[in-house]
Design an enzyme around this catalytic site. Structure first.
Site, mmCIF file in Angstrom:
data_model
loop_
_atom_site.group_PDB
_atom_site.id
_atom_site.type_symbol
_atom_site.label_atom_id
_atom_site.label_comp_id
_atom_site.label_asym_id
_atom_site.label_seq_id
_atom_site.Cartn_x
_atom_site.Cartn_y
_atom_site.Cartn_z
ATOM 1 N N LYS A 46 0.861 -1.189 0.000
ATOM 2 C CA LYS A 46 0.000 0.000 0.000
ATOM 3 C C LYS A 46 0.891 1.230 0.000
ATOM 4 O O LYS A 46 1.850 1.312 0.784
ATOM 5 C CB LYS A 46 -0.871 -0.008 1.267
ATOM 6 C CG LYS A 46 -1.826 1.149 1.364
ATOM 7 C CD LYS A 46 -3.187 0.799 0.796
ATOM 8 C CE LYS A 46 -4.029 2.013 0.481
ATOM 9 N NZ LYS A 46 -3.727 2.679 -0.800
ATOM 10 N N GLN A 51 7.319 4.119 3.766
ATOM 11 C CA GLN A 51 5.925 3.653 3.825
ATOM 12 C C GLN A 51 5.781 2.366 4.643
ATOM 13 O O GLN A 51 4.766 2.157 5.307
ATOM 14 C CB GLN A 51 5.430 3.426 2.384
ATOM 15 C CG GLN A 51 3.932 3.339 2.247
ATOM 16 C CD GLN A 51 3.251 4.706 2.200
ATOM 17 O OE1 GLN A 51 3.742 5.618 1.563
ATOM 18 N NE2 GLN A 51 2.127 4.844 2.871
ATOM 19 N N LYS A 77 5.616 3.536 8.263
ATOM 20 C CA LYS A 77 4.407 4.348 8.456
ATOM 21 C C LYS A 77 3.176 3.442 8.538
ATOM 22 O O LYS A 77 2.358 3.550 9.442
ATOM 23 C CB LYS A 77 4.278 5.305 7.270
ATOM 24 C CG LYS A 77 3.056 6.173 7.293
ATOM 25 C CD LYS A 77 2.861 6.928 5.996
ATOM 26 C CE LYS A 77 4.134 7.631 5.553
ATOM 27 N NZ LYS A 77 3.885 8.633 4.524
ATOM 28 N N LYS A 86 5.458 2.040 -3.087
ATOM 29 C CA LYS A 86 5.309 3.382 -3.656
ATOM 30 C C LYS A 86 5.520 3.270 -5.152
ATOM 31 O O LYS A 86 6.180 2.333 -5.624
ATOM 32 C CB LYS A 86 6.349 4.335 -3.045
ATOM 33 C CG LYS A 86 5.987 5.795 -3.159
ATOM 34 C CD LYS A 86 4.984 6.249 -2.107
ATOM 35 C CE LYS A 86 4.534 7.671 -2.368
ATOM 36 N NZ LYS A 86 3.736 8.184 -1.233
ATOM 37 N N GLY A 88 -2.951 8.227 -4.173
ATOM 38 C CA GLY A 88 -2.337 9.438 -4.722
ATOM 39 C C GLY A 88 -1.109 9.880 -3.953
ATOM 40 O O GLY A 88 -0.771 9.328 -2.902
ATOM 41 N N ASP A 89 -0.425 10.852 -4.492
ATOM 42 C CA ASP A 89 0.702 11.526 -3.836
ATOM 43 C C ASP A 89 0.893 12.807 -4.650
ATOM 44 O O ASP A 89 -0.059 13.262 -5.306
ATOM 45 C CB ASP A 89 1.960 10.633 -3.856
ATOM 46 C CG ASP A 89 3.095 11.170 -2.976
ATOM 47 O OD1 ASP A 89 3.050 10.966 -1.754
ATOM 48 O OD2 ASP A 89 4.019 11.822 -3.499
ATOM 49 N N THR A 98 -4.726 13.282 5.274
ATOM 50 C CA THR A 98 -3.305 13.459 5.589
ATOM 51 C C THR A 98 -3.093 14.780 6.328
ATOM 52 O O THR A 98 -2.410 14.837 7.362
ATOM 53 C CB THR A 98 -2.449 13.394 4.316
ATOM 54 O OG1 THR A 98 -2.802 12.221 3.595
ATOM 55 C CG2 THR A 98 -0.965 13.354 4.647
ATOM 56 N N ASN A 148 -2.651 19.004 -1.674
ATOM 57 C CA ASN A 148 -3.648 18.264 -0.903
ATOM 58 C C ASN A 148 -3.359 18.278 0.590
ATOM 59 O O ASN A 148 -4.224 18.606 1.410
ATOM 60 C CB ASN A 148 -3.713 16.830 -1.447
ATOM 61 C CG ASN A 148 -4.613 15.953 -0.602
ATOM 62 O OD1 ASN A 148 -4.154 15.297 0.321
ATOM 63 N ND2 ASN A 148 -5.900 15.992 -0.870
ATOM 64 N N SER A 166 -6.996 5.532 3.909
ATOM 65 C CA SER A 166 -7.053 4.652 2.732
ATOM 66 C C SER A 166 -7.434 3.239 3.169
ATOM 67 O O SER A 166 -8.225 2.566 2.502
ATOM 68 C CB SER A 166 -5.694 4.600 2.032
ATOM 69 O OG SER A 166 -5.535 5.681 1.149
HETATM 70 P P1 NDP Z 1 0.314 17.891 -4.106
HETATM 71 O O1 NDP Z 1 0.812 17.622 -5.472
HETATM 72 O O2 NDP Z 1 -1.143 18.003 -3.896
HETATM 73 O O3 NDP Z 1 0.977 19.237 -3.530
HETATM 74 C C1 NDP Z 1 2.352 19.383 -3.416
HETATM 75 C C2 NDP Z 1 2.654 20.801 -2.981
HETATM 76 O O4 NDP Z 1 4.041 20.909 -2.710
HETATM 77 C C3 NDP Z 1 2.340 21.831 -4.031
HETATM 78 O O5 NDP Z 1 2.023 23.062 -3.430
HETATM 79 C C4 NDP Z 1 3.663 21.919 -4.796
HETATM 80 O O6 NDP Z 1 3.842 23.173 -5.464
HETATM 81 C C5 NDP Z 1 4.662 21.773 -3.679
HETATM 82 N N1 NDP Z 1 5.871 21.102 -4.205
HETATM 83 C C6 NDP Z 1 5.957 19.860 -4.732
HETATM 84 N N2 NDP Z 1 7.210 19.595 -5.141
HETATM 85 C C7 NDP Z 1 7.908 20.698 -4.868
HETATM 86 C C8 NDP Z 1 9.268 21.039 -5.031
HETATM 87 N N3 NDP Z 1 10.146 20.189 -5.590
HETATM 88 N N4 NDP Z 1 9.657 22.255 -4.604
HETATM 89 C C9 NDP Z 1 8.779 23.119 -4.041
HETATM 90 N N5 NDP Z 1 7.480 22.845 -3.857
HETATM 91 C C10 NDP Z 1 7.059 21.662 -4.253
HETATM 92 O O7 NDP Z 1 0.948 16.754 -3.187
HETATM 93 P P2 NDP Z 1 0.493 16.271 -1.748
HETATM 94 O O8 NDP Z 1 -0.036 17.418 -0.980
HETATM 95 O O9 NDP Z 1 -0.347 15.065 -1.931
HETATM 96 O O10 NDP Z 1 1.877 15.781 -1.121
HETATM 97 C C11 NDP Z 1 2.744 16.643 -0.389
HETATM 98 C C12 NDP Z 1 3.683 15.835 0.461
HETATM 99 O O11 NDP Z 1 2.930 15.010 1.365
HETATM 100 C C13 NDP Z 1 4.603 14.849 -0.295
HETATM 101 O O12 NDP Z 1 5.814 14.729 0.394
HETATM 102 C C14 NDP Z 1 3.845 13.537 -0.196
HETATM 103 O O13 NDP Z 1 4.689 12.420 -0.350
HETATM 104 C C15 NDP Z 1 3.319 13.645 1.234
HETATM 105 N N6 NDP Z 1 2.171 12.787 1.538
HETATM 106 C C16 NDP Z 1 1.019 12.873 0.812
HETATM 107 C C17 NDP Z 1 -0.056 12.079 1.149
HETATM 108 C C18 NDP Z 1 -1.382 12.224 0.492
HETATM 109 O O14 NDP Z 1 -2.340 11.631 0.994
HETATM 110 N N7 NDP Z 1 -1.519 12.994 -0.579
HETATM 111 C C19 NDP Z 1 0.044 11.066 2.221
HETATM 112 C C20 NDP Z 1 1.283 11.129 2.987
HETATM 113 C C21 NDP Z 1 2.299 11.954 2.618
HETATM 114 P P3 NDP Z 1 3.523 23.249 -7.043
HETATM 115 O O15 NDP Z 1 2.051 23.115 -7.173
HETATM 116 O O16 NDP Z 1 4.041 24.582 -7.435
HETATM 117 O O17 NDP Z 1 4.276 22.108 -7.670
#
Ligand code: NDP
Length: 453
Positions: A93, A114, A117, A129, A168-169, A213, A244, A385
């Protein structure tokens, strides 16, 4: 950098050699090894049967070509990955990330994290992943759909509700999950809802999964603060990212009486000393697919947009009590940690995976800042999830209130598990140590029971 114990150093060094060019994976392994060496010292049977060697070696790694046709009729090629790391506790997962920076090393670090976690959630889920170096930014809806269909055409043969359940991620939200699920359903001719999570509510999704999250990260921060006799009420908070995780972390902070004064995206920072308008922000990002600059324009003079700025620098000009890094890995460095500490930060909870560098974490620890590592603080996403999988299996759907209550309970129990483990190992308040050891021992116990496989 601290020296690794001789109990684990040779295994770590061998892993460095065997996984060269994967610095993020090395970083994630090193942190786990530092903690787990104490567990092995106390319970030497964890060194038997190469548990640590096996836990670092994915059970399966799938790399595939993803060809698709863009709107101009040109053929594009991306690389797809799925790393099925460990299935001792349940089906693999873990999410899918679509971002141009994705390499095998990125997916391995995320898959490795993961495992622990998912173990911490106490639920029956293994660790995996996946993703692609595909860049969704600037692509049309039709291009996203064609890419997702091509990606799933290959992935479908490797996943299933009892085998591997992606979600998603970064770059993969409900729209992408929809196209992926549609293609899976078409290929298999079966409505197997439990094969993907993060689905829409009319086609097998769970309430609260979108928010989980971010909400979970804030529940964890609140628990940490409560254990120190404090709370989020009246606290000033800054958040990195505006995707997200970040958006729903901000929503929950506001619900619990905190004020979010700044957040970011990869282009810049928005700062509002009186507090961001979270509803407008969510509307701009999710309904309009806009950027932070669009939010700032809509908000008018009460908001300040800073192009190419770094969000942690805001802490140099205003007091910050709580920081929630929710964007990406290694985005909060030692200098940023120092800025936050000078500003008066009392708690940091990682919504993203491994957003703080090891040096930054060291700074927080030395300054006595409450610090929650991502593998504990952001586990609410994968936990919900697993709740989505439960609903799919029983063909049921729960109310928002019930699901959120389950999430809050899960986050509290993860917090307590980490805190109690840290205490047991003589390091009260060390949530990094607590999360790594508590996550490791549950997986290791299952691996021992299942034999050498
Ligand atoms: P999203 O794609 O929804 O959002 C990512 C955000 O981070 C955006 O604002 C993006 O800006 C910014 N970002 C991404 N990459 C970069 C970078 N290289 N430099 C600067 N800003 C960056 O992703 P999520 O919110 O889903 O995920 C965010 C984090 O949380 C990740 O580390 C992910 O692995 C972790 N996570 C997510 C989960 C989930 O349920 N979605 C679960 C557990 C962990 P921009 O739009 O400009 O790219």
């Amino acid at each position: 950098m601290t020296q690794l114990s001789p109990l684990v150093r040779p295994i770590f060094e061998n892993n460095l050699r065997r996984n060269s060019g994967e610095p993020e994976f090395h970083q994630a392994m090193r942190e786990v090894f530092e903690s787990v060496s104490l567990a092995i010292e106390k319970h030497p049977h964890y060194a038997d049967n190469s548990i640590l060697e096996r836990i670092c070696e994915p059970e399966r790694q799938i790399i595939f070509r993803v060809p698709w046709v863009d709107d101009a009729g040109r053929t594009q090629i991306n690389r797809g990955f799925r790393v099925q790391f460990n299935s001792a506790l349940g089906p693999y997962k873990g999410g899918l990330r679509f971002h141009p920076s994705v390499t095998l090393g990125t997916i391995k670090f995320l898959g490795f994290e993961q495992i622990f976690k998912n173990s911490l959630t106490g639920m029956p889920i293994g660790g995996a992943k996946g993703g692609s170096d595909f860049d969704p930014k600037g692509k049309s809806n039709a291009e996203i759909m064609r890419f997702c269909q091509s990606f799933m055409t290959e992935l479908a043969g490797h996943i299933g509700q009892y085998t591997d359940v992606p979600a998603g991620d970064i770059g993969v939200g409900q729209r992408e999950i929809g196209y992926l699920f549609g293609q899976y359903k078409r290929i298999t001719n079966s409505y197997e809802s439990g094969v993907l999570t993060g689905k829409g509510l009319t086609w097998g999704g769970s309430l609260v999964r979108t928010e989980a999250t971010g909400f979970g990260t804030v529940f964890f921060a609140e628990e940490m603060l409560r254990s120190a006799g404090k709370g989020l009420e009246g606290k000033k908070v800054i958040v990195s990212g505006s995707g997200n995780v970040a958006l729903f972390a901000m929503e929950k902070v506001a619900q619990l009486g905190g004020t979010v004064v700044a957040c970011s995206d990869s282009s810049g920072v928005v700062y509002d000393s009186e507090g961001l308008d979270i509803e407008l922000l969510i509307h701009t990002k999710n309904e309009q697919r806009g950027r932070l600059s669009d939010y700032a324009r809509a908000r008018g003079s009460r908001s300040e947009y800073r192009d190419a700025a770094r969000v942690w620098d805001i802490a140099a000009e205003t007091r910050v009590d709580v920081a929630l890094p929710c964007a990406t890995q290694n985005e909060l460095m030692a200098d940023d940690a120092r800025t936050l500490i000078r500003s008066g930060v009392i708690a940091v909870a990682e919504g993203a995976n491994m957003p703080s560098t090891p040096d930054a974490i060291r700074q927080f620890r030395q300054a006595g800042v409450l610090f929650a590592p991502g593998k504990a603080a952001n586990a609410g996403g994968v936990a919900t999830s697993a709740l989505e999988m439960q609903q799919n299996a029983s063909r049921d759907s729960w109310t928002f209130e019930h699901t959120e209550e389950r999430l809050a309970l899960i986050m509290r129990s993860i917090h307590d598990r980490c805190a109690e483990t840290a205490e047991e190992y003589g390091r009260p308040g060390d949530y990094v140590l607590g999360a790594n050891i508590a996550g490791f021992t549950r997986v290791a116990d299952a691996m021992i029971a299942l034999g050498v496989i």
